[in-house]
Write a protein that holds these residues in place. Structure first.
Motif, PDB file in Angstrom:
ATOM      1  N   TYR A  96       0.548  -0.690   0.207  1.00 43.00           N
ATOM      2  CA  TYR A  96       0.311   0.086  -0.139  1.00 43.00           C
ATOM      3  C   TYR A  96       0.783   1.223   0.301  1.00 43.00           C
ATOM      4  O   TYR A  96       0.593   2.321   0.264  1.00 43.00           O
ATOM      5  CB  TYR A  96      -0.805  -0.019   1.073  1.00 43.00           C
ATOM      6  CG  TYR A  96      -1.977  -1.156   0.955  1.00 43.00           C
ATOM      7  CD1 TYR A  96      -2.739  -1.231   0.164  1.00 43.00           C
ATOM      8  CD2 TYR A  96      -1.700  -2.471   1.976  1.00 43.00           C
ATOM      9  CE1 TYR A  96      -4.408  -2.360   0.536  1.00 43.00           C
ATOM     10  CE2 TYR A  96      -2.937  -3.657   1.971  1.00 43.00           C
ATOM     11  CZ  TYR A  96      -3.551  -3.141   1.323  1.00 43.00           C
ATOM     12  OH  TYR A  96      -4.736  -4.590   0.822  1.00 43.00           O
ATOM     13  N   ASP A  97       1.977   0.642  -0.025  1.00 40.04           N
ATOM     14  CA  ASP A  97       3.116   2.383  -0.326  1.00 40.04           C
ATOM     15  C   ASP A  97       2.665   3.368   0.555  1.00 40.04           C
ATOM     16  O   ASP A  97       3.022   4.875   0.699  1.00 40.04           O
ATOM     17  CB  ASP A  97       2.997   3.078  -1.384  1.00 40.04           C
ATOM     18  CG  ASP A  97       3.296   2.812  -3.023  1.00 40.04           C
ATOM     19  OD1 ASP A  97       4.355   1.774  -2.553  1.00 40.04           O
ATOM     20  OD2 ASP A  97       2.420   2.411  -3.704  1.00 40.04           O
ATOM     21  N   MET A  98       2.924   2.929   2.383  1.00 37.62           N
ATOM     22  CA  MET A  98       2.785   3.553   3.290  1.00 37.62           C
ATOM     23  C   MET A  98       3.857   3.554   3.859  1.00 37.62           C
ATOM     24  O   MET A  98       4.456   2.736   3.842  1.00 37.62           O
ATOM     25  CB  MET A  98       1.919   2.700   4.315  1.00 37.62           C
ATOM     26  CG  MET A  98      -0.061   1.741   3.882  1.00 37.62           C
ATOM     27  SD  MET A  98      -0.636   3.255   3.012  1.00 37.62           S
ATOM     28  CE  MET A  98      -1.217   4.329   4.864  1.00 37.62           C
ATOM     29  N   VAL A  99       3.852   4.291   5.002  1.00 42.59           N
ATOM     30  CA  VAL A  99       4.607   4.995   5.751  1.00 42.59           C
ATOM     31  C   VAL A  99       4.639   4.564   7.299  1.00 42.59           C
ATOM     32  O   VAL A  99       5.636   5.419   7.711  1.00 42.59           O
ATOM     33  CB  VAL A  99       5.558   6.707   5.915  1.00 42.59           C
ATOM     34  CG1 VAL A  99       6.261   7.119   4.089  1.00 42.59           C
ATOM     35  CG2 VAL A  99       3.905   7.933   6.013  1.00 42.59           C
ATOM     36  N   ALA A 100       3.565   4.490   7.927  1.00 47.99           N
ATOM     37  CA  ALA A 100       2.954   4.111   8.714  1.00 47.99           C
ATOM     38  C   ALA A 100       1.093   3.759   8.669  1.00 47.99           C
ATOM     39  O   ALA A 100       0.845   4.037   8.128  1.00 47.99           O
ATOM     40  CB  ALA A 100       2.458   5.665   9.932  1.00 47.99           C
ATOM     41  N   ALA A 101       0.718   2.350   9.959  1.00 51.25           N
ATOM     42  CA  ALA A 101      -0.295   2.092   9.657  1.00 51.25           C
ATOM     43  C   ALA A 101      -0.696   2.052  11.069  1.00 51.25           C
ATOM     44  O   ALA A 101      -0.224   2.089  11.931  1.00 51.25           O
ATOM     45  CB  ALA A 101       0.187   0.473   9.039  1.00 51.25           C
ATOM     46  N   PRO A 102      -2.174   2.151  11.108  1.00 60.97           N
ATOM     47  CA  PRO A 102      -2.943   2.023  12.096  1.00 60.97           C
ATOM     48  C   PRO A 102      -2.645   0.224  13.377  1.00 60.97           C
ATOM     49  O   PRO A 102      -2.823  -0.469  12.341  1.00 60.97           O
ATOM     50  CB  PRO A 102      -4.029   2.442  12.771  1.00 60.97           C
ATOM     51  CG  PRO A 102      -4.223   2.384  10.532  1.00 60.97           C
ATOM     52  CD  PRO A 102      -3.290   2.280   9.980  1.00 60.97           C
ATOM     53  N   VAL A 103      -2.633   0.711  14.400  1.00 61.96           N
ATOM     54  CA  VAL A 103      -2.625  -1.307  15.133  1.00 61.96           C
ATOM     55  C   VAL A 103      -3.777  -0.596  16.066  1.00 61.96           C
ATOM     56  O   VAL A 103      -4.032   0.184  16.737  1.00 61.96           O
ATOM     57  CB  VAL A 103      -1.678  -1.553  15.614  1.00 61.96           C
ATOM     58  CG1 VAL A 103      -1.672  -3.128  16.248  1.00 61.96           C
ATOM     59  CG2 VAL A 103      -0.382  -1.315  15.434  1.00 61.96           C
ATOM     60  N   LEU A 144      -4.190   1.103  19.103  1.00 60.83           N
ATOM     61  CA  LEU A 144      -3.734   0.050  20.835  1.00 60.83           C
ATOM     62  C   LEU A 144      -2.633   1.566  19.814  1.00 60.83           C
ATOM     63  O   LEU A 144      -1.835   2.161  21.070  1.00 60.83           O
ATOM     64  CB  LEU A 144      -2.791  -0.724  20.186  1.00 60.83           C
ATOM     65  CG  LEU A 144      -4.032  -1.573  20.476  1.00 60.83           C
ATOM     66  CD1 LEU A 144      -3.561  -2.814  20.682  1.00 60.83           C
ATOM     67  CD2 LEU A 144      -4.419  -1.131  21.610  1.00 60.83           C
ATOM     68  N   GLY A 145      -2.312   1.625  18.337  1.00 66.67           N
ATOM     69  CA  GLY A 145      -0.946   2.919  18.289  1.00 66.67           C
ATOM     70  C   GLY A 145      -1.133   2.296  17.108  1.00 66.67           C
ATOM     71  O   GLY A 145      -1.200   2.148  15.894  1.00 66.67           O
ATOM     72  N   ALA A 146       0.228   2.535  16.288  1.00 67.14           N
ATOM     73  CA  ALA A 146       0.891   2.917  15.139  1.00 67.14           C
ATOM     74  C   ALA A 146       2.195   2.701  14.398  1.00 67.14           C
ATOM     75  O   ALA A 146       2.884   3.384  15.526  1.00 67.14           O
ATOM     76  CB  ALA A 146       0.367   4.497  14.294  1.00 67.14           C
ATOM     77  N   VAL A 147       2.304   1.788  14.017  1.00 73.50           N
ATOM     78  CA  VAL A 147       3.611   1.176  12.707  1.00 73.50           C
ATOM     79  C   VAL A 147       4.016   2.366  11.976  1.00 73.50           C
ATOM     80  O   VAL A 147       3.669   2.849  11.668  1.00 73.50           O
ATOM     81  CB  VAL A 147       4.076   0.028  12.752  1.00 73.50           C
ATOM     82  CG1 VAL A 147       5.202  -0.195  12.004  1.00 73.50           C
ATOM     83  CG2 VAL A 147       3.116  -0.975  14.063  1.00 73.50           C
ATOM     84  N   THR A 148       5.353   2.455  12.665  1.00 77.28           N
ATOM     85  CA  THR A 148       6.009   3.325  11.349  1.00 77.28           C
ATOM     86  C   THR A 148       6.843   2.561  10.564  1.00 77.28           C
ATOM     87  O   THR A 148       7.978   1.675  10.901  1.00 77.28           O
ATOM     88  CB  THR A 148       6.858   4.873  11.569  1.00 77.28           C
ATOM     89  OG1 THR A 148       7.799   4.912  13.175  1.00 77.28           O
ATOM     90  CG2 THR A 148       5.733   5.681  12.824  1.00 77.28           C
ATOM     91  N   VAL A 149       6.964   2.777   9.427  1.00 77.91           N
ATOM     92  CA  VAL A 149       8.121   2.826   8.253  1.00 77.91           C
ATOM     93  C   VAL A 149       9.602   2.099   9.243  1.00 77.91           C
ATOM     94  O   VAL A 149      10.407   1.509   8.606  1.00 77.91           O
ATOM     95  CB  VAL A 149       8.169   3.228   6.472  1.00 77.91           C
ATOM     96  CG1 VAL A 149       9.195   4.397   6.826  1.00 77.91           C
ATOM     97  CG2 VAL A 149       9.342   2.301   6.213  1.00 77.91           C
ATOM     98  N   ASP A 150       9.932   3.746   9.314  1.00 74.71           N
ATOM     99  CA  ASP A 150      11.669   3.737  10.365  1.00 74.71           C
ATOM    100  C   ASP A 150      11.534   1.504  11.395  1.00 74.71           C
ATOM    101  O   ASP A 150      12.667   1.419  11.561  1.00 74.71           O
ATOM    102  CB  ASP A 150      11.666   4.557  10.367  1.00 74.71           C
ATOM    103  CG  ASP A 150      11.261   5.683  11.894  1.00 74.71           C
ATOM    104  OD1 ASP A 150       9.635   4.852  11.617  1.00 74.71           O
ATOM    105  OD2 ASP A 150      11.326   6.019  12.657  1.00 74.71           O
TER     106      ASP A 150
END
Length: 427
Positions: free
Chosen positions: A379-386, A394-400
């Motif tokens: 999905y070419d994302m840099v962050a995603a919801p959890v 709950l939070g978000a995961v980032t690509v870094d």
């Protein structure tokens, strides 16, 4: 005080009331804390010494000051109430710099410091002392001082404040690398001797040390944290990104984890415990608990104001998450994501609930690293919801964070490129 605002003379801040965002007074300013630098570079204003109603004096970092106006100071509302302790590289403005004898560079004449002015650097969070109000004539009684000429000069026009180039130990080394990015300063620390590394770490302020720790190899993190006083170690962990702090805590013995958690603010400690409950290489273990969360009745203008926060990483600022109350993680029902580019295309008064992306499926907290990486690539994302089973964010995961865990464990050590001769200087 916004960037570009007029300078403030420190004498006008003595005794000024400090308020939280709700308008409740939390204390009064008793001093200012600065860090001197090598040569003629103006000192950084690190924060304020604030006296609470209980007479306890605490440290308020300038990063937590949102406004200085009309004889009052407004904070973010987050205060660390541990008693203020001055560090070796710090100087107190009222206690140590005012009424001091310094020398005018141009004439060699000795003058007395009566006041100093501070200002915020354009487009940056940092504050500096920029000018000095002095009186000529020999220091003595009030009558003798009143006879001398008073003038305001640039910081660089006087000597007698700044650190000497040699013989200042970690202070001089720290000043040399002050402009480095956290990753580059981490590189420097990694190549220093253990003793020198501890000296420099002790001299850094909490926020700067937190940023640097996040970029260091695990062994260096544990070593540095172990040489700090426990109360300061807890402060630094609180200043780190929650996911990085939880990873570091997870490497410590259980009894040490509990001691540090007990010293942290209850909300921060709760976030740490929640993150540590997940496996390392899962979405729950990788996520940060501090994404941008807004309620459905927030406007696009509200969202853009949150995105402009300088403390946010580019990945976290790339999107906001719309949830029903409560809007602290774990939130109420997760409604969807609004991407930054979409915010730029909408009128400021529009509600964020009208532009949410509901098609993007959130990550399950138990999702493992390969599935997370596949999600980002697809999905070419840099962050995603959890989001959990109950539908709460709950939070978000980032690509870094994904990259950190996909690279070899020793990548921070093998990919350091700073010139070895510079990195080891003074070790």
């Amino acid at each position: 005080m916004a960037a570009g605002a007029p300078r403030i003379f420190v004498s006008h801040l003595q005794g000024v009331a400090v308020f939280d965002p709700a308008g409740d007074q939390v204390g009064r300013v008793r001093d200012l804390v600065v860090m001197l630098r090598v040569g003629q570079r103006p000192p950084r204003l690190l924060g304020l010494v604030v006296e609470l109603a209980t007479r306890r004096r605490i440290f308020l970092p300038m990063t937590r000051v949102t406004a200085i106006q009309s004889g009052q100071i407004i904070t973010t509302g987050v205060l660390n109430v541990r008693r203020f302790e001055q560090r070796p590289t710090e100087r107190l403005v009222f206690g140590e710099l005012l009424d001091r004898r310094v020398t005018l560079t141009e004439t060699g004449e000795e003058v007395t410091v009566l006041d100093l002015s501070v200002h915020q650097l354009p487009a940056r969070r940092e504050w500096e002392i920029d000018r000095v109000f002095v009186r000529k004539g020999r220091k003595g009684g009030a009558f003798r001082r009143a006879k001398g000429e008073a003038l305001t000069v640039e910081w660089t026009a006087v000597t007698g404040f700044s650190l000497e180039e040699q013989g200042q130990g970690a202070e001089s080394l720290l000043a040399t690398f002050e402009q480095l990015r956290p990753a580059d300063l981490a590189n420097v620390l990694h190549h220093l001797s253990s003793k020198r590394r501890a000296e420099v770490a002790a001299a850094l302020d909490d926020d700067r040390l937190a940023d640097v720790l996040e970029e260091l190899p695990e062994d260096d993190q544990i070593e540095i944290l172990g040489k700090l006083k426990e109360e300061r170690a807890a402060d630094v962990l609180e200043a780190m990104d929650p996911d990085d702090a939880a990873d570091l805590l997870g490497e410590l013995p259980t009894d040490e984890q509990e001691r540090l958690l007990s010293l942290m603010q209850p909300g921060d400690a709760a976030d740490m415990r929640r993150l540590m409950s997940y496996e390392d290489r899962t979405a729950g273990g990788l996520m940060t608990t501090e994404p941008i969360v807004l309620r459905p009745d927030a406007t696009v203008a509200d969202a853009l104001a949150r995105v402009r926060n300088r403390d946010l990483s580019p990945a976290l600022a790339a999107q906001i998450y719309v949830c029903r109350p409560p809007d602290e993680t774990p939130t109420g029902k997760y409604l969807g994501t609004v991407h930054f580019q979409r915010l730029l295309r909408e009128p400021p008064p529009s509600l964020v609930s009208s532009i949410v992306d509901t098609d993007l499926q959130p990550l399950d907290p138990e999702a493992e690293l390969p599935a997370i990486a596949g999600f980002f690539a697809t999905y070419d994302m840099v962050a995603a919801p959890v989001v959990d089973e109950a539908g709460s964010l709950l939070g978000a995961v980032t690509v870094d964070d994904v990259l950190d865990h996909m690279l070899p464990e020793d990548w921070r050590e093998t990919e350091f490129h700073l010139d070895e001769e510079v990195a080891t200087d003074g070790s």
